[in-house]
Design an enzyme around this catalytic site. Structure first.
Site, short mmCIF file in Angstrom:
data_model
loop_
_atom_site.label_atom_id
_atom_site.label_comp_id
_atom_site.label_asym_id
_atom_site.label_seq_id
_atom_site.Cartn_x
_atom_site.Cartn_y
_atom_site.Cartn_z
N TYR A 196 -9.30 5.38 -6.71
CA TYR A 196 -10.88 5.43 -6.94
C TYR A 196 -11.54 6.54 -6.03
O TYR A 196 -11.28 6.11 -5.30
CB TYR A 196 -12.09 3.97 -6.42
CG TYR A 196 -11.39 2.89 -7.41
CD1 TYR A 196 -10.94 2.82 -8.69
CD2 TYR A 196 -11.94 1.98 -7.38
CE1 TYR A 196 -10.18 2.03 -9.79
CE2 TYR A 196 -11.36 0.33 -7.81
CZ TYR A 196 -10.92 0.70 -9.56
OH TYR A 196 -10.30 0.08 -9.65
N ASP A 209 0.97 0.76 0.84
CA ASP A 209 -0.67 0.52 1.62
C ASP A 209 -0.99 0.01 1.98
O ASP A 209 -0.37 -1.61 1.93
CB ASP A 209 -1.11 0.83 -0.11
CG ASP A 209 -1.39 2.60 -0.48
OD1 ASP A 209 -0.46 2.82 -0.25
OD2 ASP A 209 -1.93 2.42 -1.84
N ASP A 210 -1.92 -0.27 2.32
CA ASP A 210 -2.85 -1.75 3.54
C ASP A 210 -2.63 -2.02 4.94
O ASP A 210 -3.16 -2.69 5.80
CB ASP A 210 -3.52 -2.42 2.31
CG ASP A 210 -4.10 -2.35 1.04
OD1 ASP A 210 -4.26 -1.36 1.21
OD2 ASP A 210 -3.85 -3.41 0.46
N HIS A 246 -10.91 -0.08 3.84
CA HIS A 246 -10.56 -0.17 2.22
C HIS A 246 -11.08 -0.61 1.16
O HIS A 246 -11.75 -1.17 0.37
CB HIS A 246 -9.62 -1.27 2.44
CG HIS A 246 -8.83 -1.30 0.82
ND1 HIS A 246 -8.98 -1.51 -0.24
CD2 HIS A 246 -7.58 -0.91 0.76
CE1 HIS A 246 -8.53 -1.59 -1.08
NE2 HIS A 246 -6.75 -0.99 0.23
N HIS A 269 -5.89 5.66 3.63
CA HIS A 269 -6.05 4.76 3.04
C HIS A 269 -7.76 4.69 3.59
O HIS A 269 -8.17 3.21 2.98
CB HIS A 269 -4.61 4.01 3.42
CG HIS A 269 -5.00 2.89 1.85
ND1 HIS A 269 -5.46 3.28 0.58
CD2 HIS A 269 -4.62 1.75 1.65
CE1 HIS A 269 -5.24 2.54 -0.22
NE2 HIS A 269 -4.98 2.07 0.31
N HIS A 316 3.08 -2.88 -1.74
CA HIS A 316 2.10 -2.45 -0.25
C HIS A 316 2.86 -3.29 1.23
O HIS A 316 3.47 -3.93 -0.03
CB HIS A 316 1.14 -4.17 -0.92
CG HIS A 316 -0.38 -3.37 -1.75
ND1 HIS A 316 0.49 -2.86 -3.18
CD2 HIS A 316 -1.26 -1.92 -1.76
CE1 HIS A 316 -0.70 -1.90 -3.79
NE2 HIS A 316 -1.44 -2.04 -2.81
ZN LIG Z 1 -5.16 -0.68 -0.84
#
Ligand SMILES: [Zn+2]
Ligand SMILES: *[C@@H]1O[C@H](CO)[C@@H](O)[C@H](O)[C@H]1NC(C)=O
Ligand SMILES: *[C@@H]1O[C@H](CO)[C@@H](O)[C@H](O)[C@H]1NC(C)=O
Length: 273
Positions: free
Chosen positions: A143, A45-46, A104, A100, A197
């Site tokens: 979430y 991710d990210d 964010h 994603h 990540h």
């Molecule tokens: Zn993230």
């Protein structure tokens, strides 16, 4: 169509009322685990960040596939020249690319228009850079609420969670993260979706080599999330678009922030060519 499905279609349709060019595509799915036995999906991710090309190449060298859930404006701007090139590089190598969100945020604190804006801007970026319409969204921190689920479904995207978290960006040491891989591998789990990540140096230099070697030695297949689910990674694939000055993060939501005020909310569908 079952009653439950019909009801859901109705709810999803009403959620996008006022945006006539959005169509209801599919039952919203929330995937937390692989379906096929012996598959492991390592998900990052990210990014896109400076380690993307290196991580992508480490997988390619051993014939494995990775999955990257990317932001538009988080650890830098996806439209920076080196980021564009590394996203194209990872996609061309056959790794899976998913959304994603743009900046964010915690999507559960956002209005419907702000949620759609976060989805729109990633769809637009992927259509521009690699010519695909994403099939998956990983909500930041995992979430999501009903609104997020229904708006994602209305845009043809499933939600992608995970069942194992290395904690690599949450203060876990590399030894702790490696211990988690060991639990998965030595526990002979049927399959796993593991969260890492792309933005951590030690993930690129230590965890990725460790995980690739470990899971290969235990006979697991290292595949994309879509492959371990037996579904398509994208709603549509095509050609990237010619780059223009409109490819910018200026005037878009800042990291963690949403549209509104001086930044109009994009709630429609981005141009696909
Ligand atoms: Zn993230
Ligand atoms: C990734 O980066 C590390 C550290 O710089 C380097 O040793 C390694 O060879 C790189 N791997 C690939 C496949 O580029
Ligand atoms: C951190 O590492 C431990 C030990 O491997 C693991 O149990 C835990 O789930 C990891 N994740 C986080 C988010 O701390």
């Amino acid at each position: 169509m079952t009653i439950r499905l019909a009801l859901f279609a109705l709810l999803a349709a009403s959620a996008v009322l006022g945006h006539p060019h959005l169509e209801y595509h599919a039952t919203p799915q929330v995937y937390k685990a692989c379906i096929k036995p012996n598959d492991i999906a390592l998900t990052f991710d990210d990014g896109p960040y400076i380690y993307l090309r290196n991580i992508s190449d480490q997988f390619t060298v051993v014939g494995a596939k990775a999955t990257f859930f990317m932001n538009g404006n988080n650890w830098g701007c996806i439209y920076a020249a080196d980021r564009i090139a590394s996203v194209q590089h990872a996609y061309a190598a056959g790794h899976m690319i998913g959304s994603h969100t743009w900046s964010h945020p915690d999507l559960t604190t956002f209005s419907a228009a702000q949620i759609q804006d976060q989805m729109f801007r990633m769809e637009e970026a992927f259509l521009r850079i690699i010519g695909v319409k994403p099939g998956f969204l990983r909500p930041p921190s995992g979430y999501y609420n009903k609104n997020v689920q229904e708006l994602a479904a209305a845009r043809g995207q499933s939600l992608a969670l995970w069942d194992w978290d290395t904690g690599d960006a949450d203060g876990n040491s590399t030894a702790q993260s490696e211990a988690l891989y060991d639990v998965v591998a030595n526990g002979k789990v049927k399959n796993a979706v593991i969260l890492q990540h792309e933005t951590e140096l030690t993930t690129a230099t230590t965890l990725v080599p460790y995980a690739l070697k470990l899971f290969k030695s235990k006979g697991y297949n290292l595949v994309t999330l879509a492959e371990c689910l037996g579904v398509e990674p994208y709603q549509a694939t095509g050609k990237p678009q010619p780059q223009s000055t409109s490819w910018t993060c200026h005037g878009t939501p800042a990291p963690g922030k949403g549209c509104g005020g001086a930044i109009p909310c994009e709630t429609g569908t981005p141009k696909s060519s």
